[in-house]
Design an enzyme around this catalytic site. Structure first.
Site, PDB file in Angstrom:
ATOM      1  N   HIS A   1      -2.030   4.345   9.822  1.00 35.51           N
ATOM      2  CA  HIS A   1      -0.698   4.919  10.044  1.00 35.51           C
ATOM      3  C   HIS A   1      -0.757   6.266  10.758  1.00 35.51           C
ATOM      4  O   HIS A   1       0.134   7.095  10.602  1.00 35.51           O
ATOM      5  CB  HIS A   1       0.035   5.125   8.719  1.00 35.51           C
TER       6      HIS A   1
ATOM      7  N   GLU B   1       3.735  -5.436   8.683  1.00 32.23           N
ATOM      8  CA  GLU B   1       2.418  -5.301   8.028  1.00 32.23           C
ATOM      9  C   GLU B   1       1.960  -6.636   7.437  1.00 32.23           C
ATOM     10  O   GLU B   1       0.792  -6.781   7.068  1.00 32.23           O
ATOM     11  CB  GLU B   1       2.466  -4.217   6.945  1.00 32.23           C
TER      12      GLU B   1
ATOM     13  N   HIS C   1       0.816  -1.233   0.000  1.00 33.79           N
ATOM     14  CA  HIS C   1       0.000   0.000   0.000  1.00 33.79           C
ATOM     15  C   HIS C   1       0.847   1.280   0.000  1.00 33.79           C
ATOM     16  O   HIS C   1       0.435   2.290   0.580  1.00 33.79           O
ATOM     17  CB  HIS C   1      -0.991  -0.030   1.166  1.00 33.79           C
TER      18      HIS C   1
ATOM     19  N   HIS D   1       9.994  -4.120   4.433  1.00 31.20           N
ATOM     20  CA  HIS D   1      10.431  -2.731   4.339  1.00 31.20           C
ATOM     21  C   HIS D   1      10.690  -2.147   5.719  1.00 31.20           C
ATOM     22  O   HIS D   1      10.110  -2.578   6.709  1.00 31.20           O
ATOM     23  CB  HIS D   1       9.485  -1.840   3.536  1.00 31.20           C
TER      24      HIS D   1
HETATM   25  C1  DHB Z   1       6.078   3.304   2.358  1.00 36.94           C
HETATM   26  C2  DHB Z   1       5.566   2.027   2.663  1.00 36.94           C
HETATM   27  C3  DHB Z   1       4.454   1.897   3.511  1.00 36.94           C
HETATM   28  O1  DHB Z   1       3.922   0.690   3.876  1.00 36.94           O
HETATM   29  C4  DHB Z   1       3.851   3.023   4.047  1.00 36.94           C
HETATM   30  O2  DHB Z   1       2.761   2.852   4.822  1.00 36.94           O
HETATM   31  C5  DHB Z   1       4.358   4.284   3.762  1.00 36.94           C
HETATM   32  C6  DHB Z   1       5.479   4.427   2.917  1.00 36.94           C
HETATM   33  C7  DHB Z   1       7.242   3.484   1.429  1.00 36.94           C
HETATM   34  O3  DHB Z   1       7.901   2.504   1.055  1.00 36.94           O
HETATM   35  O4  DHB Z   1       7.475   4.631   1.014  1.00 36.94           O
HETATM   36 FE    FE Z   2       2.419   0.978   5.535  1.00 38.30          FE
END
Ligand code: DHB
Ligand code: FE
Length: 285
Positions: A59, A238, A12, A191
């Site tokens: 978030h 996540e 997302h 991530h």
């Molecule tokens: C990014 C990834 C995410 O899951 C999020 O909520 C906000 C930013 C990113 O990789 O930029």
């Molecule tokens: Fe996210």
């Protein structure tokens, strides 16, 4: 009776919203990601869901660190988006299905999930981006958003999220109205956005998760939250939303499609489609 037709899981990342707004889907950076949705579009046109139950994490738009429920279920007639500061266009409001929400809430509480019920709920990019990816022309389904805390530790365990999903899946299958239901899990895969490991991605672990999510989700329950952070990154947790999504597929599951592309922004971008068929009476016995 309601019928669970299957599930879509997807990243997302907010930057996707800008790529859509600026029509950059065919540019070399974006194409390998967006082309993974061609199959999703064909499949959705075929199976025609009427409602989507969306497991995601907020978030900081609807909940903040001062009050952050572990699990929250939307029961609103409509869900609005607002500017989160990512510089992406604010999405149109999406219709809810309060009758289905309350059915799920009744069953979750009966199953001893002490959820927060939200009769007003803003949806952030973790809902709006997946909806625009699945339905670029506008969202044709009603939604029931279910948020899982993946932000403020302590987080719920993988096993707990699997159970949450299963409770939702059983509740869906007992819903008396004829309704074609899609389950959605958003976020991930690996991530990390901050700290000394910012930019961390783990292709091997992502592949393992994608291999297990359809066929053997219990295998993921072996990972504690600290171990998940280590292997998938601070925001890679996540994955819990994907696990709950998979839990809701209480019948037979078949993987129809997957796409994996590194990176989109700071994230290992992944998309999967799982088909669901209810168990026959004999299998259920
Ligand atoms: C990014 C990834 C995410 O899951 C999020 O909520 C906000 C930013 C990113 O990789 O930029
Ligand atoms: Fe996210």
């Amino acid at each position: 009776m309601a019928q669970i037709i299957g599930a879509v899981a997807t990243t997302h990342v907010p930057a996707i919203g800008n790529a859509i707004a600026q029509n950059r889907q065919n540019e070399p950076y974006w194409k390998p990601f967006f082309s993974g949705f061609d199959f999703v579009h064909r499949w959705l046109a075929e199976v025609k869901p009427e409602v989507a139950v969306v497991f995601y994490n907020d978030h900081g738009l609807n909940f903040f660190l001062d009050k952050l429920p572990t699990f929250a279920v939307g029961a609103a007639p409509e869900y609005r988006n607002e500017d989160e500061g990512w510089g992406i266009p604010v999405s149109k409001a999406v219709a809810g299905d309060p009758a289905l929400s309350w059915h799920l809430i009744e069953r979750l509480v009966a199953d001893e999930f002490d959820i927060t019920v939200c009769q007003e709920m803003l949806i952030d990019h973790a809902v709006t981006i997946p909806l625009s990816l699945m339905w670029p022309g506008g969202c044709p389904v009603k939604i029931v958003p279910i948020s899982i805390n993946t932000v403020q530790h302590p987080l719920p365990s993988v096993a707990r999220c699997l159970k949450l999903g299963r409770s939702v899946g059983r509740a869906l299958e007992s819903y008396p109205q004829d309704l074609r239901v899609l389950v959605v899990g958003t976020g991930g895969l690996s991530h990390q956005l901050d700290g000394t490991r910012a930019g961390f991605i783990n292709k091997e672990f992502d592949r393992f998760c994608m291999d297990k999510i359809g066929s053997d989700p219990e295998a993921l329950s072996a990972y504690t939250i600290p171990r998940l952070v280590e292997l998938a990154g601070a925001q890679g947790v996540e994955l819990l939303n994907w696990v709950a999504m998979r839990g809701a597929l209480v019948g037979e599951v078949r993987e129809l499609h997957r796409n994996y592309h590194i990176p989109i922004s700071n994230t290992a971008a992944a998309t999967m489609v799982l088909e669901h068929r209810p168990l026959t009476l004999r299998q259920a016995a």
